[in-house]
Design an enzyme around this catalytic site. Structure first.
Site, PDB file in Angstrom:
ATOM      1  N   ASP A  25     -22.998  12.967  22.281  1.00 57.24           N
ATOM      2  CA  ASP A  25     -22.443  12.327  23.474  1.00 57.24           C
ATOM      3  C   ASP A  25     -21.714  11.096  22.958  1.00 57.24           C
ATOM      4  OD1 ASP A  25     -21.882  10.888  25.744  1.00 57.24           O
ATOM      5  OD2 ASP A  25     -23.960  10.706  26.435  1.00 57.24           O
ATOM      6  N   LYS A  87     -13.352   4.206  23.620  1.00 54.63           N
ATOM      7  CA  LYS A  87     -13.077   5.478  24.296  1.00 54.63           C
ATOM      8  C   LYS A  87     -12.037   5.290  25.410  1.00 54.63           C
ATOM      9  CE  LYS A  87     -15.722   9.271  26.439  1.00 54.63           C
ATOM     10  NZ  LYS A  87     -17.100   9.649  26.836  1.00 54.63           N
ATOM     11  N   GLU A 186     -18.792  16.605  29.875  1.00 55.17           N
ATOM     12  CA  GLU A 186     -20.090  15.946  30.030  1.00 55.17           C
ATOM     13  C   GLU A 186     -20.933  16.509  31.185  1.00 55.17           C
ATOM     14  OE1 GLU A 186     -18.720  11.911  30.099  1.00 55.17           O
ATOM     15  OE2 GLU A 186     -18.175  12.003  27.975  1.00 55.17           O
ATOM     16  N   ASP A 209     -22.012  11.000  37.375  1.00 54.58           N
ATOM     17  CA  ASP A 209     -22.163  10.315  36.084  1.00 54.58           C
ATOM     18  C   ASP A 209     -21.560   8.920  36.143  1.00 54.58           C
ATOM     19  OD1 ASP A 209     -22.073   9.360  33.507  1.00 54.58           O
ATOM     20  OD2 ASP A 209     -21.226  11.171  32.615  1.00 54.58           O
TER      21      ASP A 209
HETATM   22  P1  ADP Z   1     -21.394   5.617  28.739  1.00 54.40           P
HETATM   23  O1  ADP Z   1     -21.533   7.026  29.158  1.00 54.40           O
HETATM   24  O2  ADP Z   1     -20.257   4.902  29.391  1.00 54.40           O
HETATM   25  O3  ADP Z   1     -21.402   5.423  27.273  1.00 54.40           O
HETATM   26  P2  ADP Z   1     -24.178   5.135  29.410  1.00 54.40           P
HETATM   27  O4  ADP Z   1     -24.470   6.333  30.172  1.00 54.40           O
HETATM   28  O5  ADP Z   1     -24.882   4.944  28.121  1.00 54.40           O
HETATM   29  O6  ADP Z   1     -22.640   4.843  29.269  1.00 54.40           O
HETATM   30  O7  ADP Z   1     -24.489   3.903  30.344  1.00 54.40           O
HETATM   31  C1  ADP Z   1     -24.321   2.622  29.901  1.00 54.40           C
HETATM   32  C2  ADP Z   1     -24.419   1.706  31.067  1.00 54.40           C
HETATM   33  O8  ADP Z   1     -25.699   1.857  31.671  1.00 54.40           O
HETATM   34  C3  ADP Z   1     -24.283   0.266  30.661  1.00 54.40           C
HETATM   35  O9  ADP Z   1     -23.417  -0.403  31.552  1.00 54.40           O
HETATM   36  C4  ADP Z   1     -25.697  -0.244  30.778  1.00 54.40           C
HETATM   37  O10 ADP Z   1     -25.705  -1.620  31.080  1.00 54.40           O
HETATM   38  C5  ADP Z   1     -26.219   0.588  31.923  1.00 54.40           C
HETATM   39  N1  ADP Z   1     -27.672   0.649  31.933  1.00 54.40           N
HETATM   40  C6  ADP Z   1     -28.506   1.113  30.984  1.00 54.40           C
HETATM   41  N2  ADP Z   1     -29.769   0.950  31.336  1.00 54.40           N
HETATM   42  C7  ADP Z   1     -29.765   0.365  32.567  1.00 54.40           C
HETATM   43  C8  ADP Z   1     -30.764  -0.084  33.483  1.00 54.40           C
HETATM   44  N3  ADP Z   1     -32.047   0.031  33.199  1.00 54.40           N
HETATM   45  N4  ADP Z   1     -30.346  -0.626  34.640  1.00 54.40           N
HETATM   46  C9  ADP Z   1     -29.043  -0.755  34.928  1.00 54.40           C
HETATM   47  N5  ADP Z   1     -28.072  -0.358  34.118  1.00 54.40           N
HETATM   48  C10 ADP Z   1     -28.415   0.180  32.954  1.00 54.40           C
HETATM   49 MG    MG Z   2     -21.871   8.956  29.346  1.00 55.78          MG
END
Ligand code: ADP
Ligand code: MG
Length: 630
Positions: A25, A87, A186, A209
């Protein structure tokens, strides 16, 4: 009935010959790698037990100095050498970036080069190179924990990624030394992680998502074990980052302080905002205490205030959900499973609002950060040939209609928007002039009727068409979109077999916003488009008629017409030419009818002279064609 089998031919192996494969991912904010071990999909951790790799790359004079958490922590002290959210740039041109707000976070090299490069102390780097560093790190991690080289990987991309963005992602993987079995959307990966493909009944699934930098909503249909993406919608610039920014704005307002142009301070505030946000997913209040240079402030952010800040962000995601449903021609009630993906769906109010919207419980059992990587791992395992009996199918869609330019600057859609891929569609075209030996093909993307309102993807020429009368050549143009969403267009002249082909790699990609804008534009302009199309069609018809009439008259007008008759026809011909210049399609049509009426006598005399021609319909061009052919 299987449209696309994942297991590649010749790759099936005996069960004991387990091939190492992984699902990646590659996220805007965070990246993960997962694999299937003893039939169980698991995410792989680094030596410190961390499974999430922040998608951050830090450079120094010697090259890459760190990737991941350490790089992210140093971001505040050295913002320009620390590249995050890359990205958002992959597959985009300088123009695309200039048009989007996210470009402001980066510092670009000032050149004319079409591929934008980020300035770092290790030199100028493209988004592809930066992404490759993240992939290398994940590859390294996988090799360490699995004890060998990977046969191949499945990398996930947002459903909205266009050709260039997908190609750029593949290029990054190649640069990282990875063999890409396949790119997979995804949402599709997430649905597979939940095993929704394994259930007996057919079902309709929404995958919501909300990550750090992007929002995607996809409506999937699972029928007899076959996945089909019915529609997708989303926003490449919406996610947790916007929540962090909303908290920073709130901090600045509450503290009466400002960040000026201090990029380091900006990062520091964003880091603190993110921490507070994470706290609020489990606690009613987050205490914030900031101290950096002159910036000294502390306060507390309540869940209630935070939820108010989130309101507009959630509302935007719901608007996209409605659009996706509309595109899929479905009602909220027909959605039977709602899968939550992305770190931002840990936030209770997000879950609540989405659950309210779809009026059902949402699926959150699998860690929303890991669910995409897990689904990718399951697919990589199948592609590596570790599950030879598997017949899992994957279907995704084309986000914008693909077509070709026809006479008069009109778009002929060949593959409509939201058609499932892989897909191949063919359409027959013909020549416009007698003896025409080449044809220019212009491939366009977009919903509008006029080429000028669509995006040009590429041009190519078909040469060596044997001389024939206009309308006789049969040129079959085939559009093929492969499983990764990449387009190939080919054209073949049927009688001679002359062929030309082009792989479409547009010079830059489109953002979700642009895609959305193009779709909205096409709706708003539908009426004008129809009018313009009618006008253009009449003009083309007028031109065609005149060309054919002139050719015929040059040959045998004197033989079949007296001077008076000739004059009448020429007057009607002149009238067509003058109405052709007007904006009135009806007037052109009338003048063409008039011309046809006065030419009738000519046409019938030619016919009676039994030159072996058969008149079909009223088109002079047809007559002319038959004439010469005999
Ligand atoms: P991406 O797919 O864009 O790489 P992710 O799915 O890993 O992102 O999500 C990252 C986002 O999720 C970040 O903005 C992070 O701050 C938020 N995030 C992760 N854990 C939490 C949480 N416990 N509460 C709120 N937001 C969260
Ligand atoms: Mg993601």
């Amino acid at each position: 009935m299987a449209l696309l089998q994942i297991s590649e031919p010749g790759q099936a192996t005996a069960p004991h010959q387990h091939r190492l494969a992984a699902g990646i991912d590659l996220g805007t904010t965070n990246s993960l790698v997962a694999t299937v071990r003893s039939s169980l999909p698991t995410v792989l951790a680094d030596k410190n037990g961390e499974v999430i790799l922040p998608s951050v790359v830090r450079y120094d004079e010697n090259g890459v100095s760190s990737v991941g958490r350490e790089a992210r922590e140093l971001a505040a002290s050295d913002p320009f050498n620390t590249i995050s959210s890359v990205k958002r740039l992959i597959g985009l041109s300088a123009e695309d970036i200039a048009a989007s707000a996210s470009g402001m976070m980066f510092r670009f090299e000032q050149t004319d080069s079409s591929v934008p490069r980020l300035l770092t102390s290790a030199g100028a780097k493209t988004a592809i190179e930066v992404s490759a560093e993240i992939l290398k790190e994940l590859n390294h991690r996988a090799q360490q924990s699995l004890g060998g080289e990977l046969t191949g990987v499945v990398i996930t991309v947002p459903a909205y990624f266009d050709d260039t963005q997908r190609q750029a992602t593949k290029d990054a993987a190649q640069l990282a030394g990875l063999n890409v079995f396949r790119l997979v959307n995804e949402p599709t990966a997430a649905a597979i992680a939940y095993g929704l493909d394994q259930q007996e009944q057919d079902t309709t699934i929404a995958v919501y998502d909300l990550g750090g930098g992007t929002f995607d909503i996809s409506i999937l249909r699972l029928e007899r074990g076959v996945f089909e993406v019915l529609s997708t919608a989303g926003d490449t610039a919406l996610g947790g980052d916007d929540m962090d920014q909303a908290i920073v704005d709130w901090m600045l307002e509450s503290s009466n302080l400002s960040v000026d142009q201090d990029a380091g301070l900006q990062r520091y505030l964003l880091d603190n905002a993110r921490q507070a946000k994470h706290v609020l997913s489990d606690a009613p209040v987050a205490e914030i205490s900031l101290s950096r240079g002159d910036f000294d402030w502390s306060g507390s952010l309540s869940k209630e205030t935070f939820e108010n800040l989130l309101e507009p962000i959630i509302a935007k995601t719901l608007a996209s959900c409605r659009r996706a449903l509309r595109d899929a021609k479905l009602d909220k009630k027909s959605i039977e499973n709602v899968v939550m993906v992305g770190g931002s769906t840990r936030i209770p109010i997000v879950r609540r609002k989405i659950s309210e919207f779809f009026a059902r419980e949402v699926l959150t059992d699998i860690d929303p950060d890991q669910v995409v990587a897990i689904g990718a791992a399951v697919q990589a395992d199948i592609l590596a040939g570790n599950k030879p009996d598997s017949d899992m199918l994957l279907l995704d869609v084309v986000p914008l209609s693909l077509g070709i330019e026809t006479m008069g600057g009109l778009t002929e859609h060949i593959i409509p928007r939201n058609t499932t891929i892989p897909v191949a569609r063919a359409q027959e075209f013909t020549t416009y002039k007698d003896g025409q030996s080449a044809m220019a093909l212009h491939v366009v993307q977009g919903e509008r009727d006029l080429v000028q309102d669509c995006r040009s993807l590429g041009r190519f020429e078909l040469r060596g068409i044997p001389p024939m009368v206009a309308g006789q050549a049969r040129i079959v143009v085939t559009f093929q979109v492969d499983a990764d969403g990449l387009l190939t267009v080919s054209a073949t002249e049927q009688t001679s077999g002359v062929a030309a082909e082009v792989h479409i790699k547009p010079s830059y990609g489109l953002s979700d916003n642009e895609i959305e804008k193009m779709i909205v534009d096409s709706m708003e302009n539908a009426e004008t488009d129809v009018r313009t199309r009618m006008l253009q069609e009449q003009r083309v018809e007028a031109d065609r008629t005149i060309v054919a009439l002139d050719a015929a008259m040059q040959r045998d007008a004197d033989e079949f017409l007296n001077n008076e008759e000739k004059d009448t026809i020429l007057k009607a011909r002149a009238n067509v030419l003058s109405t052709r210049e007007s904006d009135d399609s009806e007037a052109i049509k009338q003048s063409l009818h008039a011309l046809e009426a006065v030419s009738e006598i000519y046409v019938s005399r030619r016919m009676n002279a039994s030159v072996g021609a058969t008149m079909r319909g009223k088109k002079l061009s047809n007559y002319d064609k038959q004439d010469t052919a005999s």
